[in-house]
Design an enzyme around this catalytic site. Structure first.
Site, short mmCIF file in Angstrom:
data_model
loop_
_atom_site.label_atom_id
_atom_site.label_comp_id
_atom_site.label_asym_id
_atom_site.label_seq_id
_atom_site.Cartn_x
_atom_site.Cartn_y
_atom_site.Cartn_z
N ASP A 199 -15.82 8.37 33.45
CA ASP A 199 -16.03 9.62 34.19
C ASP A 199 -15.49 10.82 33.39
O ASP A 199 -14.38 10.76 32.85
CB ASP A 199 -15.30 9.50 35.54
CG ASP A 199 -15.66 10.60 36.51
OD1 ASP A 199 -16.83 10.69 36.88
OD2 ASP A 199 -14.74 11.37 36.89
N GLU A 252 -13.46 -3.23 21.53
CA GLU A 252 -13.85 -4.10 20.40
C GLU A 252 -12.96 -5.34 20.33
O GLU A 252 -13.44 -6.45 20.08
CB GLU A 252 -13.76 -3.33 19.07
CG GLU A 252 -14.80 -2.23 18.91
CD GLU A 252 -16.24 -2.71 19.00
OE1 GLU A 252 -16.51 -3.90 18.73
OE2 GLU A 252 -17.10 -1.89 19.36
C1 NOJ Z 1 -18.28 13.06 37.76
C2 NOJ Z 1 -18.85 12.14 38.78
O1 NOJ Z 1 -20.11 11.71 38.39
C3 NOJ Z 1 -18.87 12.91 40.08
O2 NOJ Z 1 -19.57 12.23 41.08
C4 NOJ Z 1 -17.46 13.19 40.49
O3 NOJ Z 1 -17.44 14.00 41.66
C5 NOJ Z 1 -16.69 13.89 39.38
N1 NOJ Z 1 -16.93 13.33 38.10
C6 NOJ Z 1 -15.21 13.83 39.63
O4 NOJ Z 1 -14.74 12.54 39.37
#
Ligand code: NOJ
Length: 532
Positions: A199, A252
């Protein structure tokens, strides 16, 4: 031998909305397990499941309160073990979603961190004194609107949060935090997880001096509050690459697990996330360009050409058409072009990622104001930034709630779920699902489609075309991006073309110029031709 993820196709599951097994209206891990055979039949190779960890669900799982367990709403660790085992038994890989930029404010680490300025975990998060004269330490803005800082009365400092105040940012400059998060990767690799989607990888490190971000000269209110400033100093700092490289080294060391970075950056900066020969980064920095692309042949051709040209040596491309944060493809381009888009996604060079439900052509669902769940929408209503419309339940059959749940689903299904569902489409050759299956099957029978070179990328007269070649095999893809008929002149090297697949299967094609060198594409038609 190529790694599986260069050859294979990824499929994103938003777990709340895929399949509910216990009637609480929320999808779960046992539900996903029950649908693995569907995924095998569809023809994908790996599933990426959005976060399933214990969470207060302020951001529906992207606020993690324990990185090494499963939220009871989704099941148990044992359910996840069973899912991984059942997936592996079918030749499917399983990727989880690592959320390393921030935790939940309920995570014990943050509870400790905010308990006092001297707590050993204070520095695991980003704490700053108020600005001279009071107020937040700088002008950084949360991606969900409002200041990226929240004041803690008890200890008299602000903590940083790139998203909700319930999602405090980690301080990745702290070695103990860094080590603890690396252990999270090892924990899941030991349990058999095949990799992670990471993320907001580009958010993880902030400029050490916390300088103000520059004001965005192009800002206008309908863009959302976050766009008031450019995220120059709050994202994409050079130190992030060493962190990605450390994660990659762990991947890895565990037999080559896959890391995918969620990164919304211009292509030139995106490429740095592949890392270097000495310090490789993630294998796949997500390439989101198709999500925002103008749906025009010339624009798309340029996107493909420039992306291909920008790839570092050995860097493997990837393409994404939709995800749980962005409008669905069927809404962006309409149903007929969504078929063309499917052909594009599954014939470009590089690993494709499908978003659940796109294979049956689900469009964005209008969620009545009273049913809105997404904090993004609740914080800045009416701008069209909410994500509930693209997170609605999957429809499996014409039964109650589309076969998704015996209970009331957490979000409404699409209005046409009684006809737009897996069972109905499986029996209808003209539906979207058979097209996806055919495309995925073709990738397996024609290696050139999966891993071949790409050449002759052209975008003229509303037709996007390109060739895919490998070991003497040559395929030509021609996509009519318009709603009118278009003549397409075959390139000279397509000597004996055979139509393998069309997005308009019932189109009656003539021999336009009498010598077989021009084909008339139907409105919204994409074709795959094989040179025999
Ligand atoms: C990106 C994620 O795809 C989204 O859904 C989320 O709200 C934010 N990051 C925060 O984690």
């Amino acid at each position: 031998m190529r790694p599986w993820w260069e050859v294979g196709v990824l499929y994103q599951i938003y777990p709340r909305s895929f399949q509910d097994s216990n009637g609480d209206g929320i999808g779960d891990l046992a539900g996903i397990s029950a649908r693995l055979d569907y995924l095998v039949d569809l023809g994908i190779d790996a599933l990426w499941i959005s976060p399933i960890f214990p969470s207060p669900m302020a951001d529906f799982g992207y606020d993690v309160a324990d990185y090494c367990d499963v939220d009871p709403r989704f099941g148990t660790l044992a359910d996840l073990d069973r899912l991984i085992e059942a997936a592996h038994a079918r030749g499917l890989r399983v990727l989880l979603d690592l959320v390393p930029n921030h935790s939940s404010d309920q995570h014990p680490w943050f509870v400790e961190s905010r308990s006092s300025r001297t707590n050993p975990r204070r520095d695991w998060y980003i704490w700053r004194d108020p600005a001279p004269g009071g107020g937040p330490p700088n002008n950084w803005i949360s991606d969900f609107g409002g200041p990226a800082w929240d004041y803690d009365e008890a200890t008299g400092q602000y903590y940083s949060h790139a998203f909700l105040k319930e999602q405090p940012d980690f301080n990745w400059r702290n070695p103990a935090l860094r080590a603890a998060m690396m252990d999270v990767l090892r924990f899941w690799f030991d349990r058999g997880v095949d990799g992670f989607r990471i993320d907001v990888l580009w958010h993880m490190v902030k400029a050490a001096d916390f300088r103000d971000n520059p004001v965005n000269p192009a800002y206008s209110p309908e863009m959302g509050d976050m766009h008031r400033v450019l995220q120059t100093h709050s994202t994409d700092q050079p130190e992030v690459h060493a962190i990605a490289a450390e994660m990659r080294a762990i991947a890895e060391a565990n037999g080559g697990r896959l890391l995918i970075g969620e990164i919304y950056l211009p292509v030139d900066r995106l490429m740095a996330y592949y890392g270097t020969a000495d310090a490789p980064g993630v294998q796949l920095p997500f390439n989101f360009q198709l999500i925002d692309a103008p749906w025009r042949a010339d624009a798309l051709a340029e996107i493909v050409r420039s992306y291909e040209a920008a790839l570092p040596p050995g860097g493997w491309p990837n393409w994404v058409l939709g995800n749980h944060d962005r409008p669905r493809i069927a809404t962006r381009v309409g149903e007929a072009q969504a078929r063309v888009a499917a052909m594009l996604l599954l014939t470009l060079r590089g690993t494709p990622t499908l978003y659940y439900g796109d294979e049956i052509g689900i469009a964005d669902v209008v969620v009545p104001a009273a049913q809105v769940k997404d904090p993004r929408e609740l914080r800045e209503p009416g701008l069209g930034l909410g994500r509930d419309p693209v997170r609605t339940p999957m429809a499996w059959d014409a039964g109650p709630h589309g076969g998704f749940s015996d209970g009331e689903p957490w979000l409404p299904l699409h209005d046409d779920a009684a006809i737009r569902n897996v069972a109905k489409q499986a029996a209808d050759p003209a539906a979207m699902l058979p097209l996806y299956r055919d495309l995925l099957a073709l990738r397996r029978t024609h290696g050139a489609l999966a891993t071949g070179d790409i050449a002759d990328i052209t975008g003229t007269d509303d037709i996007l075309s390109y060739a895919r070649t490998e070991n003497g095999e040559c395929l030509l893809i021609a996509l009519n991006l318009s709603g009118g008929e278009r003549r397409f002149v075959l390139p000279d090297n397509m000597e004996h073309p055979r139509l393998l697949l069309s997005t308009v299967p019932d189109w009656r094609r003539g021999d336009e110029d009498g010598d077989g060198r021009t084909i008339l594409l139907a409105p919204d038609e994409g074709v795959i031709l094989l040179n025999e």
